[in-house]
Design a protein around this motif. Structure first.
Motif, PDB file in Angstrom:
ATOM      1  N   ALA A  24     -61.292 105.393  53.335  1.00 46.86           N
ATOM      2  CA  ALA A  24     -62.788 105.969  53.528  1.00 46.86           C
ATOM      3  C   ALA A  24     -62.769 107.059  54.437  1.00 46.86           C
ATOM      4  O   ALA A  24     -61.950 107.392  55.240  1.00 46.86           O
ATOM      5  CB  ALA A  24     -63.436 104.982  54.114  1.00 46.86           C
ATOM      6  N   SER A  25     -63.744 107.972  54.119  1.00 42.45           N
ATOM      7  CA  SER A  25     -64.183 109.058  54.907  1.00 42.45           C
ATOM      8  C   SER A  25     -65.668 109.397  54.757  1.00 42.45           C
ATOM      9  O   SER A  25     -66.150 108.993  53.996  1.00 42.45           O
ATOM     10  CB  SER A  25     -63.384 110.253  54.454  1.00 42.45           C
ATOM     11  OG  SER A  25     -63.943 110.814  53.004  1.00 42.45           O
ATOM     12  N   GLY A  26     -65.805 109.824  55.945  1.00 45.75           N
ATOM     13  CA  GLY A  26     -67.478 110.268  56.019  1.00 45.75           C
ATOM     14  C   GLY A  26     -68.394 109.207  56.685  1.00 45.75           C
ATOM     15  O   GLY A  26     -69.545 109.277  56.650  1.00 45.75           O
ATOM     16  N   LEU A  27     -67.713 107.917  57.048  1.00 48.54           N
ATOM     17  CA  LEU A  27     -68.520 106.874  57.680  1.00 48.54           C
ATOM     18  C   LEU A  27     -67.442 106.135  58.893  1.00 48.54           C
ATOM     19  O   LEU A  27     -66.532 106.875  58.973  1.00 48.54           O
ATOM     20  CB  LEU A  27     -68.701 105.826  56.605  1.00 48.54           C
ATOM     21  CG  LEU A  27     -67.353 105.218  55.831  1.00 48.54           C
ATOM     22  CD1 LEU A  27     -66.760 104.234  56.703  1.00 48.54           C
ATOM     23  CD2 LEU A  27     -68.204 104.518  54.540  1.00 48.54           C
ATOM     24  N   SER A  28     -68.307 105.505  59.671  1.00 53.31           N
ATOM     25  CA  SER A  28     -67.866 104.833  60.959  1.00 53.31           C
ATOM     26  C   SER A  28     -67.064 103.711  60.338  1.00 53.31           C
ATOM     27  O   SER A  28     -67.695 102.711  60.452  1.00 53.31           O
ATOM     28  CB  SER A  28     -68.802 104.502  61.879  1.00 53.31           C
ATOM     29  OG  SER A  28     -67.993 104.002  62.795  1.00 53.31           O
ATOM     30  N   PHE A  29     -65.836 103.835  59.786  1.00 51.83           N
ATOM     31  CA  PHE A  29     -65.353 102.793  59.075  1.00 51.83           C
ATOM     32  C   PHE A  29     -65.017 101.515  59.847  1.00 51.83           C
ATOM     33  O   PHE A  29     -65.082 100.409  59.466  1.00 51.83           O
ATOM     34  CB  PHE A  29     -63.752 103.143  58.686  1.00 51.83           C
ATOM     35  CG  PHE A  29     -62.774 102.352  58.056  1.00 51.83           C
ATOM     36  CD1 PHE A  29     -61.711 101.558  58.633  1.00 51.83           C
ATOM     37  CD2 PHE A  29     -63.012 102.037  56.554  1.00 51.83           C
ATOM     38  CE1 PHE A  29     -61.210 100.755  57.936  1.00 51.83           C
ATOM     39  CE2 PHE A  29     -62.106 101.264  56.055  1.00 51.83           C
ATOM     40  CZ  PHE A  29     -61.307 100.566  56.337  1.00 51.83           C
ATOM     41  N   SER A  30     -64.717 101.700  61.242  1.00 49.88           N
ATOM     42  CA  SER A  30     -64.409 100.283  62.157  1.00 49.88           C
ATOM     43  C   SER A  30     -65.790  99.423  62.296  1.00 49.88           C
ATOM     44  O   SER A  30     -65.622  98.505  62.636  1.00 49.88           O
ATOM     45  CB  SER A  30     -64.230 100.674  63.201  1.00 49.88           C
ATOM     46  OG  SER A  30     -64.994 101.528  64.054  1.00 49.88           O
ATOM     47  N   SER A  31     -66.902 100.079  61.722  1.00 50.03           N
ATOM     48  CA  SER A  31     -68.212  99.454  61.944  1.00 50.03           C
ATOM     49  C   SER A  31     -68.585  98.443  60.378  1.00 50.03           C
ATOM     50  O   SER A  31     -69.538  97.812  60.525  1.00 50.03           O
ATOM     51  CB  SER A  31     -69.268 100.429  62.064  1.00 50.03           C
ATOM     52  OG  SER A  31     -69.045 100.787  63.337  1.00 50.03           O
ATOM     53  N   TYR A  32     -67.768  98.935  59.329  1.00 47.52           N
ATOM     54  CA  TYR A  32     -68.192  98.231  58.246  1.00 47.52           C
ATOM     55  C   TYR A  32     -67.388  96.993  57.846  1.00 47.52           C
ATOM     56  O   TYR A  32     -65.999  97.083  58.014  1.00 47.52           O
ATOM     57  CB  TYR A  32     -67.759  99.403  57.127  1.00 47.52           C
ATOM     58  CG  TYR A  32     -68.858 100.419  57.155  1.00 47.52           C
ATOM     59  CD1 TYR A  32     -69.203 101.394  58.059  1.00 47.52           C
ATOM     60  CD2 TYR A  32     -69.930 100.255  56.114  1.00 47.52           C
ATOM     61  CE1 TYR A  32     -70.472 102.210  57.696  1.00 47.52           C
ATOM     62  CE2 TYR A  32     -70.899 101.344  55.916  1.00 47.52           C
ATOM     63  CZ  TYR A  32     -71.086 102.265  56.575  1.00 47.52           C
ATOM     64  OH  TYR A  32     -72.331 102.992  56.622  1.00 47.52           O
ATOM     65  N   ASN A  33     -67.927  95.964  57.346  1.00 49.91           N
ATOM     66  CA  ASN A  33     -67.202  94.965  56.755  1.00 49.91           C
ATOM     67  C   ASN A  33     -66.887  95.622  55.302  1.00 49.91           C
ATOM     68  O   ASN A  33     -67.636  96.421  54.508  1.00 49.91           O
ATOM     69  CB  ASN A  33     -68.312  93.730  56.196  1.00 49.91           C
ATOM     70  CG  ASN A  33     -68.697  93.282  57.509  1.00 49.91           C
ATOM     71  OD1 ASN A  33     -67.961  93.222  58.587  1.00 49.91           O
ATOM     72  ND2 ASN A  33     -70.028  92.807  57.431  1.00 49.91           N
TER      73      ASN A  33
END
Length: 120
Positions: A24-33
Motif C-alpha cells: 500500500a501507498s498513500g495511506l496510514s497503513f498501520s491504522s488500517y485493518n
C-alpha cells in the motif's frame, strides 16, 4: 493518491503453494485493518482472510484457516497471504482491501487483483 498493488499470483499445480503480497501507498497503513478477498468466475466475492491493524487478531473464511495464513509488515506497508495445499477450487482473482479505521472518515480501498490458477 492511494494505491494497493497485489503481486504473487500465477499458475500452480494442486498441492502447491503461493505467497501473495499487497503493498500500500498513500495511506496510514498501520491504522488500517487489511483483508484478502477472492472472486471466482460467476461467483460472489468472498472474504478469504483479514487482519486487524494491530496484527493481533486474524480471521479466516470457512475451511481456509488450515491452509491460508495472513500476516502484515507495517514497516513495508505490506500484507501477505500464504497459501498452501492449493486446490483447483482456490482458482480466483484475489484482491486486497484496506478498511478505514472506524470513525476516521477515511475511505476503504481495493487493489486491482491478482489471478491465482490452480491446475488439477
Amino acid at each position: 493518491q492511494v494505491q494497493l498493488v497485489e503481486s504473487g499470483g500465477g499458475l500452480v499445480q494442486a498441492g502447491g503453494s503461493l505467497r501473495l503480497s499487497c503493498t500500500a501507498s498513500g495511506l496510514s497503513f498501520s491504522s488500517y485493518n487489511m483483508g484478502w478477498f477472492r472472486q471466482a468466475p460467476g461467483k460472489e466475492r468472498e472474504l478469504v482472510a483479514a487482519i486487524r491493524w494491530s496484527g493481533k487478531s486474524t480471521y479466516y473464511g470457512a475451511s481456509l484457516r488450515e491452509r491460508f495464513t495472513i500476516s502484515r509488515n507495517d514497516g513495508a506497508n505490506t500484507v501477505y497471504l500464504d497459501m498452501s495445499n492449493l486446490k483447483p477450487e482456490d482458482t480466483a482473482v484475489y484482491f486486497c482491501k484496506a478498511d478505514a479505521p472506524p470513525g476516521s472518515g477515511d475511505s476503504d480501498y481495493w487493489g486491482q487483483g491478482t489471478q491465482v490458477t490452480v491446475s488439477s
